[in-house]
Design an enzyme around this catalytic site. Structure first.
Site, PDB file in Angstrom:
ATOM      1  N   HIS A 105      43.061 -40.863 -49.500  1.00  0.00           N
ATOM      2  CA  HIS A 105      42.035 -41.386 -48.589  1.00  0.00           C
ATOM      3  C   HIS A 105      41.929 -42.907 -48.696  1.00  0.00           C
ATOM      4  CE1 HIS A 105      38.030 -41.174 -46.489  1.00  0.00           C
ATOM      5  NE2 HIS A 105      37.861 -42.304 -47.153  1.00  0.00           N
ATOM      6  N   GLU A 106      41.754 -43.389 -49.916  1.00  0.00           N
ATOM      7  CA  GLU A 106      41.587 -44.832 -50.092  1.00  0.00           C
ATOM      8  C   GLU A 106      42.865 -45.584 -49.722  1.00  0.00           C
ATOM      9  OE1 GLU A 106      38.749 -46.045 -50.343  1.00  0.00           O
ATOM     10  OE2 GLU A 106      37.722 -44.175 -50.831  1.00  0.00           O
ATOM     11  N   HIS A 115      42.872 -46.335 -46.094  1.00  0.00           N
ATOM     12  CA  HIS A 115      42.163 -47.589 -45.811  1.00  0.00           C
ATOM     13  C   HIS A 115      43.053 -48.789 -46.109  1.00  0.00           C
ATOM     14  CE1 HIS A 115      38.211 -46.104 -44.834  1.00  0.00           C
ATOM     15  NE2 HIS A 115      37.997 -45.546 -46.009  1.00  0.00           N
ATOM     16  N   HIS A 146      45.480 -49.530 -43.423  1.00  0.00           N
ATOM     17  CA  HIS A 146      44.799 -50.157 -42.285  1.00  0.00           C
ATOM     18  C   HIS A 146      44.705 -51.674 -42.502  1.00  0.00           C
ATOM     19  CE1 HIS A 146      41.259 -49.447 -39.227  1.00  0.00           C
ATOM     20  NE2 HIS A 146      42.288 -50.064 -38.674  1.00  0.00           N
TER      21      HIS A 146
END
Length: 673
Positions: free
Chosen positions: A464-465, A468, A471
């Protein structure tokens, strides 16, 4: 004497020279950097030349370079490696930074230039990204109160300053409660606990300076303790301490702080002409209105609660079969859910965990990025803020893309949770900048010489991290203010939640889920069980999340509650909250909402983004492969590289051709009828 924070950093890739910075450097550097930034802003505001995009908006993008350096260095350590001095500095900096922001947003000469450009925007022949940055700049100034005058402007500055102070106090109180509490365990108390939990408890005891194992309030330790400890009395004590963070009636109590924050947010919104804070906050999000948020959450709540109620009956029957009468309690749920998972799916977390080594899961997250986007990761030997941190240079086709830093282990000086931040944002104008991105997690640190083992939820958090981080690292826009994760709050979780799906791709686990001792890959039957159990206990997980999101929304709609705890109870009772499930984040430790404005009225955004991430991964499945090159290229072009260069709905529609409904989310969570 020179201050390393203000010097040119002659380090690899302009990395922060943490080894040369002392805590005594931050305060003087902050004062100098704040003054420099205001001088740069004043020069733009008082420019005798007529306003142009270049001499006003683009010039503003280039201000505050020294301040950015100081803030990047300080907030890296303030969140992930705090100490008494850094907490004192954080309390001192909060009102200063608020006053600094107010000074810029209340600069009438500057706002006059911005408004002049906004009024003439159709005649300026701007590029799409220039037009976007002008719109966002004008909107940010208006929403910050730049159009206010007199007493209203003065009061807005006071409100924002007080909110900054309260947010810092909330965070530091929570950190204090989390770091001060621990529960010593006697050797007999370890009975029934898997080796990885015992090892983590012993390591936590060493970190706390205790002679034996302890349970702390770190999620990576307390959750497996609640899953595996047969001692109901110890589970109850641990659970109660975990849920009482920020509400212990001591100097760290956050309840009155939460009440004051809500009152001030309502006042802030009304100063700007909004009915309430939720209307103000959601205006710029994809959802747009509180009603649209509530509609989504209620569509998910009903099937989730029905599933949780049915599961509770099964777990309570299991508890009664153990000779324990009465109702299932919150400290019982994880223990009996784990026993049920083992019985129904023949999946034992203790047997699974040796296959989920931290280093191998990092490799897996990198390898997926290589296959999807052509990125390569090479370890870097550079000074970082803590010995546990690691760094990699990220390249593509031999060209530097970014620096990635991973800080994975829990410690008393680190706030709870997991997050991604950028020490430097990507930009091309007015100066070329490549990103420096940090992932921070709170995994249990193993004893010296032993591999770090993750739970499946931990591994999902790592992916998940890293979503980020991608991105941020793949950002390819003109201006830093629209780079990376500078997007609507209910869009920012799309890349992170989407990337979690690659952890569940069988070929990824087949390659990287290898046993810590033998090196053997995860057996196929275990892999099949892991994937089959992916929606296990999803009623519980969805209920605890949606309840928190609905409480957050209720806090900010209409008049602010004088007693947030009473309001929390009212909302949960109205929902028919299952008795044996607590909110994921109760008010006194709801840092997403009260440590700052980031997720206030916006905790729903994880669910809003999940509607898109389920649909987005389905696009890869429809293309025939999780690593389809064409879909990966579209994902990067329209979402990961685009930052906030366009409206989130437009970016998603360019990627997928349409906006999705809630059906894919319910199916993905196993909640569809």
């Amino acid at each position: 004497m020179t201050n390393p924070l203000l010097e040119t950093w002659d380090t690899p890739f302009g990395m922060i020279p943490f080894d040369a910075i002392s805590d005594d450097d931050y305060a003087p550097a902050m004062d100098i950097a704040l003054a420099e930034d205001l001088a740069e802003v004043d020069a733009i505001a008082n420019n005798p030349d007529a306003p142009t995009f270049a001499n006003t908006i683009e010039a503003m993008q280039g201000t505050g370079e020294a301040l950015d350096k100081v803030l990047s260095a300080f907030f890296a350590v303030a969140g992930a490696d705090s100490n008494d001095k850094r907490q004192e500095l954080q309390r001192a900096f909060s009102p200063k930074l608020s006053a600094h922001s107010s000074a810029i947003f209340s600069n009438h000469a500057l706002f006059a230039r911005i408004r002049d450009l906004w009024d003439r925007r159709d005649t300026l022949e701007l590029s799409d990204q220039e037009a976007r940055v002008l719109m966002l700049t004008h909107r940010n100034f208006v929403r910050a109160g730049a159009a206010l005058t007199g007493d209203r402007a003065k009061r807005m500055a006071e409100v924002k300053s007080r909110l900054a102070v309260l947010g810092t106090e909330f965070t530091q109180n929570l950190l204090a409660d989390e770091s001060e509490w621990f529960m010593p365990l006697a050797e007999a108390d370890l009975e029934g606990l898997p080796d990885f939990v015992v090892d983590a408890a012993r390591a936590a005891g060493e970190e706390k300076g205790q002679p034996g194992p302890v349970v702390t309030l770190s999620r990576s330790l307390i959750v497996p303790f609640l899953q595996f400890s047969p001692r109901r009395d110890l589970r109850e004590a641990a659970y109660n301490a975990w849920t009482a963070r920020g509400a212990n009636g001591n100097k760290n109590d956050n309840r009155s702080i939460a009440a004051e924050i809500l009152q001030l947010r309502e006042e802030r919104a009304k100063l700007l002409g909004y009915d309430d804070f939720a209307s103000y906050k959601l205006e710029t999000e994809m959802a747009g209105t509180p009603d649209r948020v509530r509609e989504l959450l209620k569509q998910v709540w009903e099937p989730a609660r029905a599933r949780a109620d049915a599961d509770a009956q099964i777990l309570q029957h299991m508890m009664h079969s153990d000779g324990i009468n009465g109702d299932l309690q919150a400290w019982d749920w994880r223990y009996y859910a784990e026993k049920r998972r083992k019985a129904e799916h023949d999946l034992d977390e203790a047997a699974l965990k040796p296959y989920l080594q931290l280093d191998r899961m990092i490799e897996a997250s990198f390898d997926c990025a290589t296959r999807l986007f052509g990125l390569q990761f090479t370890p870097l030997d550079v000074p970082l803020y803590h010995p546990d941190c690691r760094a990699w240079e990220v390249t593509r086709n031999g060209q530097h893309v970014a620096v990635f830093v991973g800080d994975y282990f829990a410690r008393g000086s680190k706030r709870s949770g997991a997050w991604c931040s950028a020490m430097r944002m990507q930009a091309k104008r007015p100066k070329v900048e490549t990103p420096i991105v940090v992932n921070v997690c709170n995994f249990a640190k193993p004893p010296a010489g032993q591999p770090a083992l993750l739970s499946y939820d931990d591994a999902r958090t790592l992916f998940h991290e890293f979503g980020h981080a991608l991105h941020q690292m793949l950002s390819d826009v003109e201006f830093g203010s629209i780079a990376g994760t500078s997007v609507a709050r209910d869009f920012v979780e799309l890349p992170s939640q989407l990337y979690e799906h690659w952890l569940e791709v069988p070929e990824v686990l087949e390659r990287f889920a290898t046993h810590a001792r033998t090196g053997e890959p995860m057996p196929k039957d275990m892999l099949d069980k892991v994937l089959a159990a992916s929606t296990f206990d999803m009623g519980f997980q969805t209920v605890e999340y949606v309840a928190s999101a609905l409480v957050d929304l209720a806090f900010h709609e209409g008049a602010a509650p004088a007693d947030p705890m009473a309001k929390q109870t009212e909302v949960l009772n109205g929902l028919g909250m299952p008795a044996a499930i607590g909110m994921r984040h109760a008010t006194p430790h709801f840092a997403h909402v009260f440590a700052g404005d980031g997720y206030s009225s916006g905790y729903y955004s994880y669910m809003w983004s999940e509607v898109m991430d389920a649909d987005a991964f389905a696009a890869f499945e429809e293309a025939g492969s999780a690593f389809d090159a064409g879909m990966a290229k579209k994902l990067e072009r329209h979402i990961l590289s685009a930052g906030g260069s366009a409206e989130a709905q437009d970016l998603y529609t360019q990627f997928r051709g349409r906006m999705p409904g809630v059906d894919a989310l319910l199916k993905g969570r196993g909640l569809a009828a």
